[in-house]
Design an enzyme around this catalytic site. Structure first.
Site, short mmCIF file in Angstrom:
data_model
loop_
_atom_site.label_atom_id
_atom_site.label_comp_id
_atom_site.label_asym_id
_atom_site.label_seq_id
_atom_site.Cartn_x
_atom_site.Cartn_y
_atom_site.Cartn_z
NE ARG A 32 -4.21 -1.76 2.00
CZ ARG A 32 -5.32 -1.75 2.75
NH1 ARG A 32 -5.46 -0.81 3.68
NH2 ARG A 32 -6.25 -2.65 2.58
CG ASP A 141 -13.64 7.72 6.03
OD1 ASP A 141 -14.30 6.67 6.08
OD2 ASP A 141 -12.41 7.73 5.82
#
Length: 283
Positions: A32, A141
């Site tokens: 990632r 978020d």
């Protein structure tokens, strides 16, 4: 990246976002964060860790956290929590809030918006039963990138085929090139806000219904307990919390109680229902 550097990165992620990575997740970090290295012109993950330790770039820290955040979501995910909203919770609060005609909902890990928009579409469908009601959906978020995507409301063909009934696709979406954009009337029902759950969220005010699904699984036991306790604090005395299918409050906190009739639904314990003070802008 050495073991010491990997441990330093794990500590950084836990401190800044609550993400508790086990030692066997090194492969996930490497896969990632390679794009973050490329973006910031860093020649290795070791270089990235050194920059983070030096604290010279908030942008790098933010990009690292966002890259490690899991944003898996889709419309009407798992179906049961939305059937529960439509068949149990909405009728309950239409009755119990009839005098005020106000309902506040919080989606605490909104990702790219499919969850709050799913609720918004259900509420739009129920609008004839709710004349004069003020409904607020707050969606938060930790990733500003996914929040921007959610606000724009664009989804590709794969995304609209995952869980979204064709009837609602036709009714509430417009095709724009190879994308589908959700209608302005649905987008306007959701208030998107940046929020890190490890930080104070009392300023959001009080909520009747909270969806916090599939995020606590990334936290350690102490942080789970802390977040659940603080969620209970922002719930109305008769408020409802919905967790993911693999999440529970059992053995984690006594601030919330499982509803024996509905899996994944939790209510506030009477001992946790004392009145709370909220910032202006909440209820």
């Amino acid at each position: 990246m050495t073991e010491a550097e990997f441990d330093a990165l794990r500590a950084f992620l836990k401190t800044k976002s609550g993400l508790a990575l086990s030692p066997d997740k090194r492969y996930l970090v490497e896969s990632r964060l390679s794009s973050v290295c490329t973006r910031f012109k860093l020649d290795s993950l070791s270089h990235l860790v050194r920059e983070i330790r030096a604290g010279r770039s908030m942008a790098l820290e933010k990009a690292t956290i966002e890259a490690m955040t899991t944003n898996e979501t889709f419309f009407f995910r798992d179906k049961a929590p939305f059937d529960l909203f439509q068949d149990v919770l909405l009728p309950k609060y239409l009755k119990e809030r009839a005098s005020t005609r106000r309902l506040r909902i919080w989606c605490a890990a909104a990702s790219t918006g499919q969850e709050p928009y799913s609720l918004a579409m259900l509420l739009k469908e129920a609008a004839p039963r709710m004349p004069g009601w003020h409904i607020e959906i707050v969606a938060s978020d930790i990733s500003t990138e996914v929040l921007e995507r959610a606000k724009a409301g664009f989804y590709n063909q794969f995304e609209v085929q995952r869980g979204l009934p064709i009837r609602l696709l036709v009714k509430y979406f417009t095709q724009v090139g190879d994308q589908w954009q959700i209608a302005p009337e649905i987008r306007s029902m959701v208030d998107y806000r940046y929020l890190n759950l490890i930080e104070d969220f009392n300023r959001l005010g009080q909520f009747d219904i909270v969806y916090c699904r599939n995020v606590l699984i990334y936290f350690d036991a102490n942080l789970k307990a802390d977040v659940l306790r603080r969620i209970a604090n922002v719930m109305a005395p008769d408020g409802s919390l919905l967790l993911g299918a693999s999440e529970t409050v059992l053995g984690v906190t006594d601030a919330l109680t499982l509803d024996p009739a509905h899996r994944g639904l939790y209510s506030k314990n009477a001992s946790s229902a004392a009145p709370k003070m909220f910032a202006v802008g909440g209820r």
